[in-house]
Design a protein around this motif. Sequence first.
Motif, short mmCIF file in Angstrom:
data_model
loop_
_atom_site.label_atom_id
_atom_site.label_comp_id
_atom_site.label_asym_id
_atom_site.label_seq_id
_atom_site.Cartn_x
_atom_site.Cartn_y
_atom_site.Cartn_z
N GLU A 248 0.69 -1.26 -0.09
CA GLU A 248 0.22 0.09 0.15
C GLU A 248 0.99 1.23 0.21
O GLU A 248 0.22 2.15 0.12
CB GLU A 248 -0.87 -0.24 1.18
N ASN A 274 -3.81 4.40 3.53
CA ASN A 274 -4.41 3.19 3.06
C ASN A 274 -4.05 1.96 3.99
O ASN A 274 -4.72 0.99 4.00
CB ASN A 274 -3.97 2.75 1.66
N ASP A 280 -10.21 1.57 1.16
CA ASP A 280 -9.28 2.60 0.47
C ASP A 280 -9.82 3.84 -0.16
O ASP A 280 -9.36 5.02 -0.51
CB ASP A 280 -8.24 1.85 0.01
#
Length: 318
Positions: A248, A274, A280
């Motif tokens: 991420e 995130n 997200d």
Amino acid sequence: MKLKYAYLLIAGLIIISSCKKDEDSPGEVIPPQLLSEVATENDAEIIEFLKTHFYNKEEFDAVSEGFDLKIKFDTIAGANSSKQSIFDSPLLITETISVESSSFGRTDGEVINHKLYTLVVRQGVEQGKPTIGDFSILRYEGSLLNNTLFDASSSQPVRFNLSSVVRGFGNGVKNFQTGVGPMDNSDGTVSYEDFGIGAIFIPSGLGYFDSSSNASIPAYTPLVFKIDAFDYEPDSDFDGDGIPSILEDLNNNGNLNDDNTDNEAEGLSVYLPNFNDTDDDNDGILTIDEIELDAEGNFVGFKDTDGDGIPDHLDNDL
């Protein structure tokens, strides 16, 4: 004691015990300094320390019975004048990390390179090293360059995610291989063997910069952490959204806390990068339901249902 994340980007994860906010002496006002000014000053302070101090190398080179495997620093002077400085040690790792002043609430637009110094006195025997997205199991002691102790874990291991602590700490720990364990002791505690040992020298721009929840840490102060790297959890998934946290890091800059796809939708009162966000793209569908998992629930890959090049879990206009 616990290690607290400096940028206040992760609500609810407290790693250093929260003490009262730093207060200057009555009547004393410290004017704000630019990130660029502080980075230069801090680097000079750290280099001065590294060049004028040594660690107990001989004890680590020939470990004797009873040696506690603790790093000790002392000044190069007098009977110790011939000692090799930490700065000249081949075990010292120097890294350059870019820092944006906006991460400390500044609006001047500065993006400044900072030097992080990690002394790896002993590598652990286990192959592989943690990423900044992984949970690490270790023991630590935090102090200022003048040896003032401001925090320390207990003798037992502590566990936390390396992106939920001050940035320099997480980036320093990822240089260490870990050890063997845990092994249960007869008194209910656990222990590790052959673990990584070292110290991390952190400029304030990779630490608390102009603020801290610990009154023992003045503004703009470099930090030193001695660590024992016991273990880590590969491919850790901090928020349980099915994606290993390290994946991420969308801009691949080694900082998970500046990757927040739905920042605008969250508004000013919330900031969930995130790796700490179960949805997200803020589309009402959990991230774990928008990615590919195998039968055991392990991450396989990303979906792109509409073929627009944006993975489903980051695309709120499907």
